[in-house]
Design a protein around this motif. Sequence first.
Motif, short mmCIF file in Angstrom:
data_model
loop_
_atom_site.label_atom_id
_atom_site.label_comp_id
_atom_site.label_asym_id
_atom_site.label_seq_id
_atom_site.Cartn_x
_atom_site.Cartn_y
_atom_site.Cartn_z
N GLU A 1 -18.44 -14.78 11.24
CA GLU A 1 -19.22 -13.76 10.54
C GLU A 1 -20.20 -13.09 11.50
N GLU A 2 -20.80 -13.92 12.35
CA GLU A 2 -21.76 -13.37 13.30
C GLU A 2 -21.05 -12.49 14.33
N ALA A 3 -19.91 -12.99 14.81
CA ALA A 3 -19.21 -12.27 15.87
C ALA A 3 -18.67 -10.93 15.39
N ILE A 4 -18.16 -10.88 14.18
CA ILE A 4 -17.58 -9.60 13.74
C ILE A 4 -18.51 -8.82 12.82
N GLY A 5 -19.56 -9.47 12.33
CA GLY A 5 -20.59 -8.74 11.58
C GLY A 5 -20.30 -8.51 10.12
N VAL A 6 -19.30 -9.17 9.54
CA VAL A 6 -19.13 -9.08 8.08
C VAL A 6 -18.92 -10.48 7.50
N LYS A 7 -19.12 -10.56 6.20
CA LYS A 7 -19.00 -11.85 5.52
C LYS A 7 -17.54 -12.17 5.22
N MET A 8 -17.33 -13.44 4.91
CA MET A 8 -16.03 -13.92 4.48
C MET A 8 -15.46 -13.07 3.36
N GLY A 9 -14.20 -12.73 3.45
CA GLY A 9 -13.58 -11.94 2.39
C GLY A 9 -13.71 -10.44 2.62
N HIS A 10 -14.28 -10.05 3.77
CA HIS A 10 -14.50 -8.63 4.01
C HIS A 10 -13.86 -8.16 5.31
N VAL A 11 -13.85 -6.84 5.46
CA VAL A 11 -13.26 -6.22 6.63
C VAL A 11 -14.35 -5.38 7.29
N THR A 12 -14.36 -5.36 8.61
CA THR A 12 -15.41 -4.58 9.29
C THR A 12 -15.21 -3.09 9.02
N ALA A 13 -16.30 -2.33 9.17
CA ALA A 13 -16.26 -0.91 8.82
C ALA A 13 -15.21 -0.16 9.63
N LYS B 1 2.57 -3.09 9.51
CA LYS B 1 2.32 -1.79 10.13
C LYS B 1 1.02 -1.17 9.61
N LYS B 2 0.89 -1.14 8.28
CA LYS B 2 -0.25 -0.42 7.72
C LYS B 2 -1.40 -1.36 7.38
N ARG B 3 -1.16 -2.65 7.48
CA ARG B 3 -2.16 -3.68 7.18
C ARG B 3 -2.49 -3.79 5.69
N PHE B 4 -1.85 -3.02 4.87
CA PHE B 4 -1.93 -3.22 3.43
C PHE B 4 -0.79 -2.45 2.76
N ILE B 5 -0.56 -2.78 1.50
CA ILE B 5 0.53 -2.12 0.79
C ILE B 5 -0.09 -1.24 -0.26
N SER B 6 0.00 0.04 -0.05
CA SER B 6 -0.73 0.97 -0.93
C SER B 6 0.08 1.26 -2.18
N HIS B 7 -0.59 1.91 -3.09
CA HIS B 7 0.05 2.34 -4.34
C HIS B 7 1.28 3.20 -4.04
N ASP B 8 1.11 4.14 -3.12
CA ASP B 8 2.22 5.05 -2.80
C ASP B 8 3.38 4.31 -2.17
N ASP B 9 3.03 3.37 -1.27
CA ASP B 9 4.10 2.59 -0.64
C ASP B 9 4.89 1.84 -1.70
N MET B 10 4.15 1.29 -2.66
CA MET B 10 4.83 0.53 -3.71
C MET B 10 5.74 1.43 -4.51
N THR B 11 5.26 2.63 -4.79
CA THR B 11 6.11 3.57 -5.54
C THR B 11 7.39 3.83 -4.77
N LYS B 12 7.22 4.09 -3.46
CA LYS B 12 8.39 4.40 -2.63
C LYS B 12 9.36 3.22 -2.59
N ILE B 13 8.81 2.06 -2.30
CA ILE B 13 9.68 0.89 -2.16
C ILE B 13 10.38 0.58 -3.49
N TYR C 1 -0.10 -10.61 1.19
CA TYR C 1 0.05 -9.16 1.00
C TYR C 1 -1.28 -8.64 0.51
N HIS C 2 -1.77 -7.61 1.17
CA HIS C 2 -3.08 -7.08 0.78
C HIS C 2 -2.92 -5.73 0.12
N ARG C 3 -3.86 -5.43 -0.77
CA ARG C 3 -3.82 -4.13 -1.45
C ARG C 3 -4.78 -3.14 -0.80
N THR C 4 -5.65 -3.68 0.05
CA THR C 4 -6.51 -2.79 0.82
C THR C 4 -6.45 -3.25 2.27
#
Lengths: 421, 570
Positions: free
Chosen positions: B74-86, B10-22, B43-46
Amino acid sequence: MNNKVKLTIDGKSIKAEAGKNLVDVAKENKIFIPTLCYFKELNPLGTCRICTVKLNGKHTTGCTVKVSEGMNIEVNTPELLDNRKAIIEMLYAEGNHFCPTCEKSGNCDMQNHAYDMGITVTRYPHVFSDKIVDFTPKRMIMETNRCILCKRCVEEIKTRDGKDVFSFVERGVRTRVHIDYEQEAKLSEAEALHAMNICPVGAILIKGVAHEQPFGERKYDVLGKDIIPSLKNGKIKKEDHEKFIVATTSLAGCFGCHMSLLDIDTDLLDMLEIVEFNKSPFTDIKKFSKRCHIGLIEGGCANTENVHVLREFRKKCDILIGFGECAIMGGIPAMRNFISLKECLEESYLNGTTSEIGADIIPAHEDLPKLLNNVYPCNEVVKIDYYIPGCPPNAEHIWKVVKSILLGEKFSITHDEFKYD
Amino acid sequence: MSVLWDVQRKKRFISHDDMTKISQEFNMSRMELEGVVTFYHFYHRTDCGKYTIYINECVISQYSGRNKIVEAFEEAIGVKMGHVTADKMFGLFKSPCIGLSDQEPACLINFQPFTHLTPYKIKDIISQIRNGKKAFEICDTPKSVIQYKPSIDKTVFFKPYVPYATLSFLEKYNPEEIIEKIKKSKLAGRGGAFFPTGLKWQFCHNNKADQKYIICNADEGEPGTFKDRVLLEEHPELLIEGMIFAAYSVGASIGAIYLRAEYRYLKQKLEKLLSKYREDGKLGKEILAKIPFDFDIYIHLGAGAYICGEETALIHSMEGKRGEPSTKEVFPVEKGFNDKPTVVNNVETLCAVPRILEMGVDSWLALGTDKTPGTKLLSVSGDCEKKGIYEIEWGMNMREFINLTGAKDIKMIQFSGPSGELLSEIDFDRNISGEDLQCGGSVMIFDNKRDLLHILKNYSNFFVEESCGICVPCRTGNFLLNKKINKLILGHAEEKDLADIKEWSKIIKTTSRCGLGQSSSNSLNDAMKKFPEIFKQRLSENTDFNKAFNLEKAIEEYDNIINDLSTPYE
Ligand SMILES: Cc1cc2nc3c(=O)[nH]c(=O)nc-3n(C[C@H](O)[C@H](O)[C@H](O)COP(=O)(O)O)c2cc1C
Ligand code: SF4
């Protein structure tokens, strides 16, 4: 008494209670299986692997074996002894262990094993990974540099409502133990102390409590055995009437090791009967004037000059001995390896409490040696033949090793001489 | 873990707050939960992007042109491996083998498969997504390429299937009789450990408990295998029925399929099928049998960790913990999932069960070799004409097998995955069987163009990444071996380094806790034995100086700092 079983450990036949833990059974029979993660109150964890033994010909951890009829167990074969040594060495290479600055030194299970096994240097290159020291918890400090991930604290320390205080996070080489602040705050003073005490190294510290026991009264101050260093082949060749030629230098060290060299007092005069110093701070000879039998190196390599000198020593000396922690693994100067060079320089020359207000110069000149990105142990730059551990090494220890190499004789190094914390 | 998946999706990452809640919800400390979250790489943290793209890191993928594919993305989405577009629309990440080795280059986008990628196709995919298409609408359906099966009378797995037909055996036999049959069939685990299945069931059967479990290991993580994927696509019924027989035999009432996240696209279909079985009374309460019993199956989704294929790690993972293997003093058949007796079996093992009963133990025993009767599925990938699944009769000669694949100019074959055996020319006269060349399922073929050290480095990266981290020989030993391989590749290594590799591997092998550490150095050591000349070529002469130390490199940082500082302010 029908639940007794018979088994053999290292050829010795032994009777024991069925189902009892092998490490304990062996101990009762005066066979010592070293352990780091095992301690009696817990289920065996089997994380540290140093108790690896052979059970009926197959490798397994001693702490997870419950004895049963007819087991044949090998504990002290050369292979297994070396495995254990290797694992301890790997733990030293993996973590950032600076015994001279560690609160737990002298109370540290791992340090004690290292002494017992006569480890002078690790066979593995140091990883020097950046790990955190977490001061945030209310009462504790978590020094992940020293953590060996034995999992004792994770399994043992819980709050009264049953929650974990310590947890493993991440995986693979990045695995660490972290503290949950909220749960940590719930621990009583005694529980917190218990956490520090079960840590086999110095990773869990209680603020304001460390260093309580004076030297001489720490857990491992009196224990320990003597060590007979083994010589590598190749006797030193020289004419009978000639003296042995020795050179010494201090690279990125504090000269403490050199001070220690002088500590044999008047024996030094006897020494000079057979030894002649060439390039060395003692003689102030700056350039090698002849080829040397032995080069004694103090300190690691922190700058370009250190590297040049060390390489020069390698070329001019038959045998190189690294003496002192700094030469062996970088020592105290290597603590900068976890901080960027830029930060180090800025702290030293611009922003530090001792720099003048408005200071804006970081010294740099073509005549000044350049700093390396990291402090390197000597063996990562050239081949080192022998190591004498210590910070500084004991004077007797140094000269015994030197004499033993020069004369090809064996000496036993007492535990006191070998131990330096 | 399913809660974590919900948050991640749903949120595409598991935040600090979510972890506290869970963590509060599950009455655990937040840090313990963080330990779980950080163990699994899916599982992503960001924020990992609305469309998360995973690209396979395995050599097979690299040799199919992975680098071009990465560049295209990388060309199609405009960011390098390991990254997320703005705009958080796309995230591009690496992942170990995604089980599509026969259809590489491939990727997963939001866990939907896209195969046989080309730079052109990638442009198209990205623009379609930008135009509002969902990943599941445009993804490919990985074809099950079954390249070879024996003559119809000898085929076990890939032949027509009659729904529910074999389930009638439930009414004919009691549990002990089924166990007896499986024991007699000498069926051995197909997950890589080859433990006799009948015996495993027998142990579990003998352990009395109020609750027992059957778990199907569909974590298929060994690089280069995809046989379980194909079975799940082609004959999921066999798996379900295999689990029913297992449950009946040992007395388990709950079953679980531990499905690796990489195969999430198969989940819906499996669930549908499970519902159908339930509707038809083949799952649920009072299943018709000589001794009627209750049994139901649910699917547990993994979250990315090769080590969770190890059965005890898998069980920990299902309990919502970090996937760390246990020490081996108690086996799952005694104390497994929730501390109850548990059978863990591989997909192929379970699929074989109904087939054996159907064809009769004797006809099964007539196939294959004495120690390993029946047939075996091999996943073939790499440099050969015919990539895909091979169902072969055990005992086939290696050369015959190679001919089937159409591979030419072979340098080496990685048999049974990176933790298996590395084969060279001298092994090609051997037979594929329990007596000789045992195989878990992965066969990767490399021809003479390929660089052996590059391949070994890739394996090593995999083990470093996937070690659970609990024991030091595997955690750091593999890391150090990886550095040695680097040293070899850079030409800095001396003879001593080869001796070190041998010695260190032995230490890692004998002191590691689980199979990962124990087998991680196999291929490296095989390679040193079988291709000594390649290693020798890379060695430099012995000196007293360590060539890996590069003074110029070591002062670069200092020079840069000083340069920066001596550039005066404007
Ligand atoms: C590191 C490691 C990874 C494993 N991965 C898998 C896997 O992906 N799939 C699998 O079925 N078994 C895997 N296994 C084997 C399992 O531990 C276990 O033996 C198997 O699931 C038992 O089923 P079987 O008897 O039917 O083979 C792995 C083992 C190890 C040590
Ligand atoms: S061998 Fe590796 S994967 Fe296995 S338990 Fe040890 S660290 Fe974990």
